[in-house]
Design a protein around this motif. Sequence first.
Motif, mmCIF file in Angstrom:
data_model
loop_
_atom_site.group_PDB
_atom_site.id
_atom_site.type_symbol
_atom_site.label_atom_id
_atom_site.label_comp_id
_atom_site.label_asym_id
_atom_site.label_seq_id
_atom_site.Cartn_x
_atom_site.Cartn_y
_atom_site.Cartn_z
ATOM 1 N N LEU A 154 0.867 -1.293 -0.101
ATOM 2 C CA LEU A 154 -0.007 0.033 -0.106
ATOM 3 C C LEU A 154 0.836 1.523 0.015
ATOM 4 O O LEU A 154 0.774 2.110 -0.789
ATOM 5 N N ASP A 155 1.939 1.268 0.745
ATOM 6 C CA ASP A 155 2.723 2.113 0.818
ATOM 7 C C ASP A 155 3.537 2.548 -0.362
ATOM 8 O O ASP A 155 3.769 3.592 -0.884
ATOM 9 N N ARG A 156 4.008 1.379 -1.030
ATOM 10 C CA ARG A 156 4.817 1.572 -2.405
ATOM 11 C C ARG A 156 3.788 2.111 -3.377
ATOM 12 O O ARG A 156 4.069 3.015 -4.295
ATOM 13 N N CYS A 157 2.422 1.734 -3.626
ATOM 14 C CA CYS A 157 1.622 1.942 -4.573
ATOM 15 C C CYS A 157 1.057 3.363 -4.286
ATOM 16 O O CYS A 157 1.193 4.256 -5.196
ATOM 17 N N PHE A 168 1.665 10.813 0.052
ATOM 18 C CA PHE A 168 2.438 9.795 0.563
ATOM 19 C C PHE A 168 3.655 10.478 1.372
ATOM 20 O O PHE A 168 3.684 10.247 2.583
ATOM 21 N N ASN A 169 4.229 11.742 0.782
ATOM 22 C CA ASN A 169 5.228 12.473 1.344
ATOM 23 C C ASN A 169 4.612 13.112 2.698
ATOM 24 O O ASN A 169 5.236 13.133 3.737
ATOM 25 N N TYR A 170 3.438 13.538 2.336
ATOM 26 C CA TYR A 170 2.734 14.340 3.594
ATOM 27 C C TYR A 170 2.598 13.345 5.084
ATOM 28 O O TYR A 170 2.966 13.864 6.060
ATOM 29 N N LEU A 171 1.956 12.321 4.575
ATOM 30 C CA LEU A 171 1.823 11.132 5.705
ATOM 31 C C LEU A 171 3.121 10.872 6.236
ATOM 32 O O LEU A 171 3.248 10.627 7.653
ATOM 33 N N ARG A 172 4.190 10.519 5.460
ATOM 34 C CA ARG A 172 5.385 10.176 6.046
ATOM 35 C C ARG A 172 6.015 11.185 6.783
ATOM 36 O O ARG A 172 6.838 11.173 7.731
ATOM 37 N N SER A 173 5.785 12.535 6.330
ATOM 38 C CA SER A 173 6.346 13.731 7.276
ATOM 39 C C SER A 173 5.718 13.587 8.727
ATOM 40 O O SER A 173 6.185 14.238 9.512
ATOM 41 N N LYS A 174 4.428 12.931 8.755
ATOM 42 C CA LYS A 174 3.894 12.913 9.936
ATOM 43 C C LYS A 174 4.207 11.573 10.697
ATOM 44 O O LYS A 174 3.468 11.044 11.693
ATOM 45 N N ASN A 175 4.910 10.849 10.193
ATOM 46 C CA ASN A 175 5.510 9.464 10.440
ATOM 47 C C ASN A 175 4.541 8.451 10.416
ATOM 48 O O ASN A 175 4.219 7.574 11.417
ATOM 49 N N LEU A 176 3.691 8.581 9.478
ATOM 50 C CA LEU A 176 2.302 7.805 9.188
ATOM 51 C C LEU A 176 2.751 6.595 8.040
ATOM 52 O O LEU A 176 2.703 7.179 6.975
ATOM 53 N N LEU A 178 -5.753 -1.430 -3.120
ATOM 54 C CA LEU A 178 -6.061 -0.297 -4.140
ATOM 55 C C LEU A 178 -7.374 0.523 -3.628
ATOM 56 O O LEU A 178 -7.535 1.683 -3.800
ATOM 57 N N CYS A 179 -8.439 -0.278 -2.916
ATOM 58 C CA CYS A 179 -9.530 0.119 -2.554
ATOM 59 C C CYS A 179 -9.141 1.126 -1.258
ATOM 60 O O CYS A 179 -9.970 2.306 -1.015
ATOM 61 N N VAL A 180 -8.362 0.446 -0.409
ATOM 62 C CA VAL A 180 -7.896 1.486 0.591
ATOM 63 C C VAL A 180 -7.326 2.950 0.389
ATOM 64 O O VAL A 180 -7.495 3.912 0.843
ATOM 65 N N ILE A 181 -6.346 2.690 -0.479
ATOM 66 C CA ILE A 181 -5.822 3.999 -1.111
ATOM 67 C C ILE A 181 -6.829 5.067 -1.815
ATOM 68 O O ILE A 181 -6.955 5.977 -1.747
ATOM 69 N N ALA A 182 -8.048 4.353 -2.458
ATOM 70 C CA ALA A 182 -9.024 5.215 -2.900
ATOM 71 C C ALA A 182 -9.894 5.731 -1.931
ATOM 72 O O ALA A 182 -10.071 6.933 -2.069
ATOM 73 N N GLN A 183 -10.031 5.320 -0.706
ATOM 74 C CA GLN A 183 -10.553 5.684 0.246
ATOM 75 C C GLN A 183 -9.700 6.967 0.855
ATOM 76 O O GLN A 183 -10.334 8.145 1.358
ATOM 77 N N LEU A 184 -8.364 6.907 0.901
ATOM 78 C CA LEU A 184 -7.659 7.894 1.505
ATOM 79 C C LEU A 184 -7.748 9.131 0.263
ATOM 80 O O LEU A 184 -7.846 10.153 0.803
ATOM 81 N N LEU A 185 -7.848 8.688 -0.942
ATOM 82 C CA LEU A 185 -7.969 9.832 -1.976
ATOM 83 C C LEU A 185 -9.094 10.660 -1.976
ATOM 84 O O LEU A 185 -9.269 11.655 -2.289
ATOM 85 N N LEU A 186 -10.353 9.745 -1.462
ATOM 86 C CA LEU A 186 -11.527 10.486 -1.460
ATOM 87 C C LEU A 186 -11.624 11.355 -0.379
ATOM 88 O O LEU A 186 -12.441 12.405 -0.204
ATOM 89 N N MET A 187 -10.788 11.316 0.761
ATOM 90 C CA MET A 187 -10.679 12.135 2.028
ATOM 91 C C MET A 187 -9.184 12.946 1.770
ATOM 92 O O MET A 187 -8.828 13.499 2.767
#
Length: 309
Positions: free
Chosen positions: A187-190, A199-207, A247-256
């Motif tokens: 998921l992180d790689r995709c 991705f970089n924003y979440l990583r900047s928050k150590n997520l 990819l469905c989980v990523i889709a949920q991230l993109l929706l929010m």
Amino acid sequence: MAADAARVHPFSKILNQPRISSKFRTQLDVDEGVKKLRRLILVEGIPSEDDSTLRPRIWKLLLRVNDLNADVFLRYVARGPCPVRDKIRNDTFRTLATDRGFKERVREDMLVRLLDAFVWRSQDRQETQQCLGFTYVQGMNVLAAPFLYTLPSELEAFHCFSTFIEICCPLYVQPTLEGVHRGLKLLDRCLKIVDPELFNYLRSKNLSAELYAFPSVLTLCACTPPLDQVLKLWDFLLAFGVHLNVLCVIAQLLLMREDVMGSPSPMRLLRTFPPLDALPIIGIAVTLVRDLPEDLYEELVRHPYEIQE
């Protein structure tokens, strides 16, 4: 009569074809029927409100479950509690606990019985065959829940659930949850490829996905209500592969995405995903496939079932 015939849904036409509905169907007949069902699931979705028998029949066909051996199931049930019954009971009482419709249709004893039987079956198979072993692990109760809710009998739910676990995602229910952890890394790689800024924003928050997406990957999104949308998402996953859940989980991230990017503490938002809305999630997930390098997508396809050397 002609008007009634015109109202027959395309799903029913496929399922009622003699070559599909007959017990004498060939593998070629089944493959052709499954192809047509997949296309319809993607384009139209299963209209379960119109015919409550459609989804159970389609799930059985997608899983290639033909042999509903009642004697086998009853033999396992007759053995009583399996060796890990305590672990099972620690989880079953809270399975989809906030969903009233689920609780009205699926009693805890049904869930316990199915999971007991699955553990007994797995022990027997290990003794007689060279195959991957199973016991009860975290999340298995939630993976069993949609089958008991959807299928008309415990017998059918048991055989469909067993096939699903053993064929579709065996590595998701190993004691180490190997498939789940591989899915989270993928998921992180995709996400890094399809939305490097997020991705970089979440990583900047150590997520990392391990921190915010573990329940969604572990349960194939069945942990996120409402249940009717979970079932629509599972129609898609059973038709095209459980690997697409990543990819469905990523889709949920993109929706929010806008809310996440605008939050100084995005984990507060990600701790509980918004209510599931299957149609846009599936639409986004399908488009994401085209954005992934072929080798990464192949790894994604194999991660629920292929043991790494």
